[in-house]
Enzyme design. Structure first.
Site, PDB file in Angstrom:
ATOM      1  N   HIS A 113      25.116   1.612   0.340  1.00 29.96           N
ATOM      2  CA  HIS A 113      24.372   2.125   1.496  1.00 29.96           C
ATOM      3  C   HIS A 113      25.047   1.780   2.832  1.00 29.96           C
ATOM      4  O   HIS A 113      25.418   2.684   3.578  1.00 29.96           O
ATOM      5  CB  HIS A 113      22.908   1.682   1.434  1.00 29.96           C
ATOM      6  CG  HIS A 113      22.208   2.196   0.213  1.00 29.96           C
ATOM      7  ND1 HIS A 113      21.263   1.471  -0.468  1.00 29.96           N
ATOM      8  CD2 HIS A 113      22.346   3.367  -0.462  1.00 29.96           C
ATOM      9  CE1 HIS A 113      20.831   2.184  -1.501  1.00 29.96           C
ATOM     10  NE2 HIS A 113      21.482   3.328  -1.529  1.00 29.96           N
ATOM     11  N   ARG A 144      16.478   2.291   6.081  1.00 27.23           N
ATOM     12  CA  ARG A 144      16.593   1.109   5.195  1.00 27.23           C
ATOM     13  C   ARG A 144      18.014   0.894   4.685  1.00 27.23           C
ATOM     14  O   ARG A 144      18.346  -0.208   4.277  1.00 27.23           O
ATOM     15  CB  ARG A 144      15.632   1.256   4.022  1.00 27.23           C
ATOM     16  CG  ARG A 144      14.219   1.238   4.500  1.00 27.23           C
ATOM     17  CD  ARG A 144      13.239   0.755   3.459  1.00 27.23           C
ATOM     18  NE  ARG A 144      11.919   0.810   4.050  1.00 27.23           N
ATOM     19  CZ  ARG A 144      10.824   1.213   3.437  1.00 27.23           C
ATOM     20  NH1 ARG A 144      10.882   1.570   2.165  1.00 27.23           N
ATOM     21  NH2 ARG A 144       9.674   1.241   4.060  1.00 27.23           N
ATOM     22  N   GLU A 161      -5.070   0.061   5.728  1.00 27.87           N
ATOM     23  CA  GLU A 161      -4.729   0.614   4.406  1.00 27.87           C
ATOM     24  C   GLU A 161      -5.791   0.324   3.354  1.00 27.87           C
ATOM     25  O   GLU A 161      -6.080   1.181   2.517  1.00 27.87           O
ATOM     26  CB  GLU A 161      -3.365   0.079   3.940  1.00 27.87           C
ATOM     27  CG  GLU A 161      -2.202   0.746   4.643  1.00 27.87           C
ATOM     28  CD  GLU A 161      -0.836   0.399   4.066  1.00 27.87           C
ATOM     29  OE1 GLU A 161       0.127   1.112   4.384  1.00 27.87           O
ATOM     30  OE2 GLU A 161      -0.709  -0.593   3.312  1.00 27.87           O
ATOM     31  N   GLY A 196       0.802  -1.221   0.000  1.00 30.68           N
ATOM     32  CA  GLY A 196       0.000   0.000   0.000  1.00 30.68           C
ATOM     33  C   GLY A 196       0.830   1.264   0.000  1.00 30.68           C
ATOM     34  O   GLY A 196       0.304   2.350   0.209  1.00 30.68           O
ATOM     35  N   GLY A 197       2.143   1.143  -0.241  1.00 37.25           N
ATOM     36  CA  GLY A 197       3.032   2.301  -0.144  1.00 37.25           C
ATOM     37  C   GLY A 197       3.297   2.982  -1.485  1.00 37.25           C
ATOM     38  O   GLY A 197       2.498   2.884  -2.422  1.00 37.25           O
ATOM     39  N   ASN A 198       4.463   3.646  -1.567  1.00 36.18           N
ATOM     40  CA  ASN A 198       4.819   4.434  -2.764  1.00 36.18           C
ATOM     41  C   ASN A 198       4.787   3.587  -4.035  1.00 36.18           C
ATOM     42  O   ASN A 198       4.190   3.965  -5.044  1.00 36.18           O
ATOM     43  CB  ASN A 198       6.238   4.993  -2.607  1.00 36.18           C
ATOM     44  CG  ASN A 198       6.399   5.854  -1.371  1.00 36.18           C
ATOM     45  OD1 ASN A 198       5.642   6.792  -1.181  1.00 36.18           O
ATOM     46  ND2 ASN A 198       7.373   5.533  -0.525  1.00 36.18           N
TER      47      ASN A 198
HETATM   48  P1  NAD Z   1       7.004   2.135   1.447  1.00 35.37           P
HETATM   49  O1  NAD Z   1       7.741   2.570   2.652  1.00 35.37           O
HETATM   50  O2  NAD Z   1       6.106   3.137   0.813  1.00 35.37           O
HETATM   51  O3  NAD Z   1       6.171   0.833   1.807  1.00 35.37           O
HETATM   52  C1  NAD Z   1       5.412   0.870   2.917  1.00 35.37           C
HETATM   53  C2  NAD Z   1       4.296  -0.163   2.757  1.00 35.37           C
HETATM   54  O4  NAD Z   1       4.797  -1.440   3.145  1.00 35.37           O
HETATM   55  C3  NAD Z   1       3.161   0.144   3.675  1.00 35.37           C
HETATM   56  O5  NAD Z   1       2.283   1.093   3.087  1.00 35.37           O
HETATM   57  C4  NAD Z   1       2.552  -1.225   3.826  1.00 35.37           C
HETATM   58  O6  NAD Z   1       1.718  -1.526   2.710  1.00 35.37           O
HETATM   59  C5  NAD Z   1       3.756  -2.146   3.776  1.00 35.37           C
HETATM   60  N1  NAD Z   1       4.185  -2.477   5.152  1.00 35.37           N
HETATM   61  C6  NAD Z   1       5.009  -1.766   5.929  1.00 35.37           C
HETATM   62  N2  NAD Z   1       5.154  -2.371   7.123  1.00 35.37           N
HETATM   63  C7  NAD Z   1       4.411  -3.494   7.071  1.00 35.37           C
HETATM   64  C8  NAD Z   1       4.161  -4.545   7.965  1.00 35.37           C
HETATM   65  N3  NAD Z   1       4.725  -4.578   9.183  1.00 35.37           N
HETATM   66  N4  NAD Z   1       3.357  -5.553   7.568  1.00 35.37           N
HETATM   67  C9  NAD Z   1       2.787  -5.548   6.341  1.00 35.37           C
HETATM   68  N5  NAD Z   1       2.986  -4.561   5.428  1.00 35.37           N
HETATM   69  C10 NAD Z   1       3.773  -3.556   5.802  1.00 35.37           C
HETATM   70  O7  NAD Z   1       8.036   1.537   0.432  1.00 35.37           O
HETATM   71  P2  NAD Z   1       8.182   1.890  -1.110  1.00 35.37           P
HETATM   72  O8  NAD Z   1       8.745   3.265  -1.245  1.00 35.37           O
HETATM   73  O9  NAD Z   1       6.934   1.534  -1.817  1.00 35.37           O
HETATM   74  O10 NAD Z   1       9.361   0.912  -1.505  1.00 35.37           O
HETATM   75  C11 NAD Z   1       9.188  -0.469  -1.747  1.00 35.37           C
HETATM   76  C12 NAD Z   1      10.561  -1.031  -1.993  1.00 35.37           C
HETATM   77  O11 NAD Z   1      11.153  -0.338  -3.096  1.00 35.37           O
HETATM   78  C13 NAD Z   1      11.552  -0.868  -0.832  1.00 35.37           C
HETATM   79  O12 NAD Z   1      12.391  -1.987  -0.836  1.00 35.37           O
HETATM   80  C14 NAD Z   1      12.328   0.366  -1.211  1.00 35.37           C
HETATM   81  O13 NAD Z   1      13.613   0.386  -0.602  1.00 35.37           O
HETATM   82  C15 NAD Z   1      12.425   0.199  -2.696  1.00 35.37           C
HETATM   83  N6  NAD Z   1      12.652   1.445  -3.446  1.00 35.37           N
HETATM   84  C16 NAD Z   1      11.783   2.481  -3.356  1.00 35.37           C
HETATM   85  C17 NAD Z   1      12.007   3.626  -4.096  1.00 35.37           C
HETATM   86  C18 NAD Z   1      11.052   4.779  -4.075  1.00 35.37           C
HETATM   87  O14 NAD Z   1      11.311   5.783  -4.744  1.00 35.37           O
HETATM   88  N7  NAD Z   1       9.939   4.709  -3.370  1.00 35.37           N
HETATM   89  C19 NAD Z   1      13.140   3.717  -4.929  1.00 35.37           C
HETATM   90  C20 NAD Z   1      14.014   2.631  -5.012  1.00 35.37           C
HETATM   91  C21 NAD Z   1      13.757   1.500  -4.262  1.00 35.37           C
END
Ligand code: NAD
Length: 391
Positions: free
Chosen positions: A206, A318, A36, A8-10
């Site tokens: 990192h 992270r 969510e 449900g995130g980004n």
């Molecule tokens: P995010 O932080 O938005 O994801 C959060 C989501 O993860 C929550 O909304 C929920 O749906 C789920 N979540 C969190 N804790 C939880 C729990 N305890 N139990 C169940 N679900 C849970 O992450 P994102 O930005 O969508 O990134 C996803 C992946 O992509 C990560 O590995 C991140 O490092 C990688 N990434 C992201 C970006 C970016 O621009 N957003 C860029 C490169 C890599």
């Protein structure tokens, strides 16, 4: 085609907008975390879907169903995508695999290290043979941030090219071209999940830069957050070089053991940064100069927390909590199986595990008490490498 996005995130917001926009795709969302699913349902009612603000203009994608229950949204899916941080992969796989149909494609964006082992292990624990195709992207193709939860997301940029691994290898070229087309990103097939994980430079950059910036930190707050990439000093560049050379030594051992397989995706970090950021680097005369003169890194700061008197490093970020247990520790475990020494990687893991209050390495071996919370091959029993490397 039915595609279910888990998360449900980004990343989930971005995928739902970009895929749900297409007429030929029915997108469903599995969002079990907190409330969510309810927030998504209320949010998507606002614009009639998720609105992505991309550099090319707005894109609206409508999910046909959103649920916190896997049996609502997983059965019948042709493709299931985990768009989640790696620490929730396991719990998500345990929830969805009972409902996933044979021959479906199941993948993660990004996969991180050891993803295929985790999938195979969940199948094993459920007493089911892994009768699906597994894919993993090395990184998320987009830099993206939710603007309004359940409603709008900013897609700040798209990677020019992303590596992908597919298991088993049957029909993998067709799978890669379908996924490239769906995601709108050129995907480059690498040999297998082992190569994909070892080639991930995030596990070097990192934790390596966190070590460089903070291993001598005495606890005094910083007035401002230090620059992360461009604040790197020369000894840190040497550290990254040494970590990368140890991973190349692992590659060398894999080439000896499995000469018929292609390990060239595992590159030195100097080659990787010049290849990835060529035009953004002002001076490429050394690895250190490649980082500090890279305009793509301009202004990006270290993960810090505000405190009285300034900022302190956030060791729960992270850069450590994802890149160590789902990155560097896995690589260290592969090295241990292959008998390749990794003194520099060990130094960084030992420092990082102290900051995270974890124990992965003990007495020079991966048998610390927190090994079970990583994806090191030691967790998956004898023959872990052979499970991934097809002969
Ligand atoms: P995010 O932080 O938005 O994801 C959060 C989501 O993860 C929550 O909304 C929920 O749906 C789920 N979540 C969190 N804790 C939880 C729990 N305890 N139990 C169940 N679900 C849970 O992450 P994102 O930005 O969508 O990134 C996803 C992946 O992509 C990560 O590995 C991140 O490092 C990688 N990434 C992201 C970006 C970016 O621009 N957003 C860029 C490169 C890599």
């Amino acid at each position: 085609m039915h595609i279910t996005i888990c998360g449900g995130g980004n990343a989930a917001h971005t995928l739902v907008a970009l895929l749900g926009h297409r007429e030929d795709i029915h997108v469903r969302v599995f969002a079990p975390y907190g409330n969510e699913a309810e927030q998504w349902r209320l949010g998507t009612a606002h614009h009639g879907g998720i609105l992505a603000h991309t550099p090319q203009g707005p894109v609206l994608g409508r999910p046909v169903r959103i649920s916190p229950y896997p049996d609502d949204v997983i059965p019948g899916a042709d493709i299931v995508i985990l768009a989640l941080p790696a620490f929730v992969h396991r719990v998500t796989l345990e929830a969805i695999i009972p409902y996933i149909r044979p021959q479906a494609w199941l993948g993660a964006l990004p996969a991180r290290n050891g993803f295929l082992w985790e999938v195979q292990d969940v199948f094993k624990h459920l007493g089911r043979k892994p009768d699906i195709t597994v894919f993993g992207l090395q990184t998320l193709p987009w830099a993206c941030r939710v603007r309004v939860f359940g409603q709008e997301v900013d897609v700040l940029g798209t990677k020019e090219i992303v590596d992908i691994a597919v298991w088993p290898s049957t029909h993998r070229e067709g799978i890669v071209s379908t996924l490239s087309h769906l995601l709108g990103v050129p995907l480059v097939l690498v040999e297998n999940f082992l190569a994909l994980g070892l080639a991930d430079v995030g596990q070097i950059i990192h934790p390596g830069i966190m070590y460089g910036l903070f291993h001598q930190w005495d606890g005094t707050p910083f007035i401002d957050p230090p620059l992360f990439y461009q604040g790197m000093d020369e000894p840190t560049a040497h550290l990254l070089d040494a970590m990368s050379n140890e991973i190349l030594a692992i590659r060398g051992e894999l080439e000896q053991r499995y000469p018929q397989r292609d390990w060239r995706a595992i590159r030195h970090i100097g080659e990787w940064i010049r290849r990835t950021y060529g035009r953004s680097i002002q001076d490429d005369s050394s690895l250190h100069r490649c980082f500090v003169t890279n305009t793509s890194y301009r202004g990006l700061t270290a993960p810090m927390k505000p405190v009285d008197g300034g900022f302190v490093p956030d060791f729960r970020a992270r850069y450590l909590t994802e890149d160590v247990p789902y990155g560097l520790v896995v690589t260290r475990g592969i090295a241990e199986i292959l008998g390749v020494p990794t003194p520099t990687i060990d130094k960084v893991i030992l420092w990082a595990q102290g900051k995270m209050h974890k124990e992965y390495l003990r007495d020079g071996k991966l048998n610390g008490k927190d090994l079970q919370s990583t994806r090191a091959p030691q967790r998956y029993g004898e023959g872990a490498l052979e499970m991934v490397v097809e002969r």
